[in-house]
Each structure stands twice: as C-alpha cells, then as structure tokens.
Enzyme design. Structure first.
Site, PDB file in Angstrom:
ATOM      1  N   LYS A  13     135.512  63.295 112.415  1.00 54.23           N
ATOM      2  CA  LYS A  13     134.653  62.373 111.655  1.00 54.23           C
ATOM      3  C   LYS A  13     135.072  61.677 110.424  1.00 54.23           C
ATOM      4  O   LYS A  13     134.936  60.483 110.179  1.00 54.23           O
ATOM      5  CB  LYS A  13     133.158  62.794 111.610  1.00 54.23           C
ATOM      6  CG  LYS A  13     133.214  64.186 110.658  1.00 54.23           C
ATOM      7  CD  LYS A  13     131.656  65.011 110.834  1.00 54.23           C
ATOM      8  CE  LYS A  13     131.878  66.054 109.839  1.00 54.23           C
ATOM      9  NZ  LYS A  13     132.794  66.756 109.662  1.00 54.23           N
ATOM     10  N   ARG A  88     124.417  68.926 106.343  1.00 55.48           N
ATOM     11  CA  ARG A  88     124.831  69.907 107.066  1.00 55.48           C
ATOM     12  C   ARG A  88     123.796  70.841 107.459  1.00 55.48           C
ATOM     13  O   ARG A  88     124.136  71.814 108.243  1.00 55.48           O
ATOM     14  CB  ARG A  88     126.137  70.725 106.136  1.00 55.48           C
ATOM     15  CG  ARG A  88     127.631  70.095 106.431  1.00 55.48           C
ATOM     16  CD  ARG A  88     128.474  71.151 105.700  1.00 55.48           C
ATOM     17  NE  ARG A  88     129.748  71.028 106.209  1.00 55.48           N
ATOM     18  CZ  ARG A  88     130.849  70.348 106.108  1.00 55.48           C
ATOM     19  NH1 ARG A  88     130.439  69.305 105.322  1.00 55.48           N
ATOM     20  NH2 ARG A  88     131.845  70.507 106.471  1.00 55.48           N
ATOM     21  N   ARG A 122     146.237  70.565 111.263  1.00 52.19           N
ATOM     22  CA  ARG A 122     145.620  69.444 110.332  1.00 52.19           C
ATOM     23  C   ARG A 122     146.324  69.753 109.049  1.00 52.19           C
ATOM     24  O   ARG A 122     146.573  70.685 108.331  1.00 52.19           O
ATOM     25  CB  ARG A 122     144.163  69.628 110.243  1.00 52.19           C
ATOM     26  CG  ARG A 122     143.678  68.511 108.917  1.00 52.19           C
ATOM     27  CD  ARG A 122     142.131  68.195 109.337  1.00 52.19           C
ATOM     28  NE  ARG A 122     141.420  69.316 108.587  1.00 52.19           N
ATOM     29  CZ  ARG A 122     139.885  68.958 108.429  1.00 52.19           C
ATOM     30  NH1 ARG A 122     139.398  68.256 109.068  1.00 52.19           N
ATOM     31  NH2 ARG A 122     139.273  69.947 107.794  1.00 52.19           N
ATOM     32  N   ARG A 155     145.009  72.423 103.937  1.00 54.86           N
ATOM     33  CA  ARG A 155     144.095  72.812 103.211  1.00 54.86           C
ATOM     34  C   ARG A 155     143.710  74.287 103.166  1.00 54.86           C
ATOM     35  O   ARG A 155     143.728  74.988 104.505  1.00 54.86           O
ATOM     36  CB  ARG A 155     142.813  72.149 103.516  1.00 54.86           C
ATOM     37  CG  ARG A 155     142.274  70.758 103.106  1.00 54.86           C
ATOM     38  CD  ARG A 155     141.394  69.995 103.576  1.00 54.86           C
ATOM     39  NE  ARG A 155     140.126  70.745 104.093  1.00 54.86           N
ATOM     40  CZ  ARG A 155     138.962  70.146 104.474  1.00 54.86           C
ATOM     41  NH1 ARG A 155     139.005  68.931 104.866  1.00 54.86           N
ATOM     42  NH2 ARG A 155     138.073  70.703 104.912  1.00 54.86           N
ATOM     43  N   ARG A 166     133.753  78.485 109.674  1.00 47.54           N
ATOM     44  CA  ARG A 166     133.119  77.193 109.215  1.00 47.54           C
ATOM     45  C   ARG A 166     132.646  76.661 110.746  1.00 47.54           C
ATOM     46  O   ARG A 166     131.625  76.251 110.665  1.00 47.54           O
ATOM     47  CB  ARG A 166     134.282  76.203 108.952  1.00 47.54           C
ATOM     48  CG  ARG A 166     134.712  76.322 107.547  1.00 47.54           C
ATOM     49  CD  ARG A 166     136.099  75.873 107.153  1.00 47.54           C
ATOM     50  NE  ARG A 166     135.829  74.584 107.031  1.00 47.54           N
ATOM     51  CZ  ARG A 166     137.034  73.563 107.570  1.00 47.54           C
ATOM     52  NH1 ARG A 166     138.034  74.066 107.753  1.00 47.54           N
ATOM     53  NH2 ARG A 166     136.517  72.366 107.348  1.00 47.54           N
TER      54      ARG A 166
END
Ligand code: AMP
Length: 219
Positions: A13, A88, A122, A155, A166
């Site tokens: 997203k 969220r 990522r 990250r 998460r």
C-alpha cells in the site's frame, strides 16, 4: 478525493500510494513515516512511539490521532490525500469519521506467503522512506536510495519475529475495517496475488478502480 489504502504490512500500500499521490497532486500520508520522522528528530512523540514500534505493537490512539490530525489540517491536504497505515483499528476509524468524510477505501488483498516474503526482503531509505526489495527491486547503486541517495536500511520492525507480531495485530485489529468500510459502501478490493507484478502495474490497477468508483458515484 480523500482516500484510505488498507492492507496488511507488506501488501504494497505504501509503494502504491507513493506512486499514485504525485500523479493526483495530493499528499501521501503514512502514519508510520510520520513516526519514523519523529523518531529521527528525537521529538517527544517519537520517543513515545518508538517503544511500541520496536515491538511491532500499535501506538496508542491519542498519539496517532494527534499526529494525524495535525497533518491533515495542513494546506496541501485541501484537495484530498491518501492515508496509508491509518486507520488501523475500528476505534481509529470512528475517530477519523468525526474529523473528515472519506470518499474511498482501497483494500489491497495479498496472500500471506507473499506478504512474509516481501517483508523479509524489504529494505527502505532511512532518509525519504522509499521502499526497495533485496531480491527483485534493488537500488541502482548499492546501499543508496535512487531518489535521494540516502542510506538504505532494513527497518528494525521488518525482522522475522516482529513481522509475525505485526501480522497478528493486523488480523485481529485492522482486518475488521474491511467490513466496516464495506458496510459504508466505499470499499474497493484489489487482488495482488502475483509477487512478480511490477509496482507500476498495481498502481495502475488501483487508479482504474478509483476512476470507476468515482464515475459510478457521480452518475
Ligand atoms: P507502517 O510503516 O505503516 O508499517 O507502521 C510502522 C509502525 O508504526 C506500526 O507497526 C505501528 O507500530 C506504528 N503505526 C503506524 N500507523 C499506526 C496507526 N494508525 N496506529 C497505531 N500504530 C501505528
């Protein structure tokens, strides 16, 4: 148009929003990026948010709403924006509805195997937040961002144990928003089940869906 991009962490997203927002001349507002900026600048909000982010937990509503409210009141938001990573929870969505009316919610639906593969590979720019991937979307110059030449990092919350947390939180607290916005008649689903699909193609699919929705609601 005021838009929300909904989806699990790693659904793409943020990547889609960063491509679509400049084309529409509206800001891409990522609450995760706002927190990371605050952490970098060592603000009070940053110090508070860091404790939760490091554990892969959600930052408490009061802090998120405060930071979001300030951002959407800025002048560049007058013609709309894309919210990425907010709301969220149902409670955040309810609080948001007291501030503004959302026009469309794009739900980016990605199978869990792809999400895990994406998040584990990522890498992001420490300076501007641009997203890359160590398998199939590496920066042109090793360790340096294509956009701003900033340092490319993994990250800390993209580590495997934190990723699991998460995703669990997404399932429990964020996924119910799909039904919440569907019931309001403003949800559009985009299925992304091919990890090799270029990000620009996904962005185009989303643009088409937004245009179709806008034509339908205007006629
Ligand atoms: P993101 O970049 O969207 O993956 O967000 C990174 C982290 O920031 C999340 O794992 C949360 O700890 C925190 N965060 C971002 N947006 C929110 C939100 N709307 N509510 C609570 N925590 C958030």
């Amino acid at each position: 148009m005021k838009k929300i991009f909904l989806g699990a962490p790693g659904s793409g997203k943020g990547t889609a929003a960063s491509r679509i927002a400049p084309k529409r001349n509206i800001p891409h507002i990522s609450t995760g990026d706002l927190f990371r900026e605050n952490i970098k600048k060592e603000t009070l909000i940053g110090a508070e948010a860091k404790k939760y982010i490091e554990r892969g937990e959600l930052v408490p509503d009061e802090i998120v709403i405060e930071i979001l409210k300030k951002r959407i009141q800025q002048k560049d938001c007058q013609n709309g924006f894309i919210l990425d990573g907010f709301p969220r929870t149902i409670s955040q969505a309810e609080k948001l509805s007291k501030l503004i009316d959302i026009d469309i919610v794009i739900n980016i639906n990605v199978p869990k195997e792809i999400i895990i593969q994406r998040l584990s590979s990522r890498i992001t720019c420490k300076e501007c937040g641009e997203i890359f991937n160590s398998i199939d979307y590496k920066p042109k110059e090793d360790g340096k961002c294509d956009k701003c030449k900033g340092e490319i990092i993994k990250r800390p919350d993209d580590e495997p144990k934190i990723i699991q947390n998460r995703l669990k939180i997404y399932e429990e607290q964020t996924a119910p928003l799909i039904e919440f916005y569907n019931n309001k008649g403003i949800l559009q689903n985009i299925l992304c089940d091919n990890i090799n699909k270029p990000a620009d193609e996904t962005a185009q699919l989303i643009i088409n869906s937004i245009e179709k929705f806008a034509n339908r609601t205007q006629s």
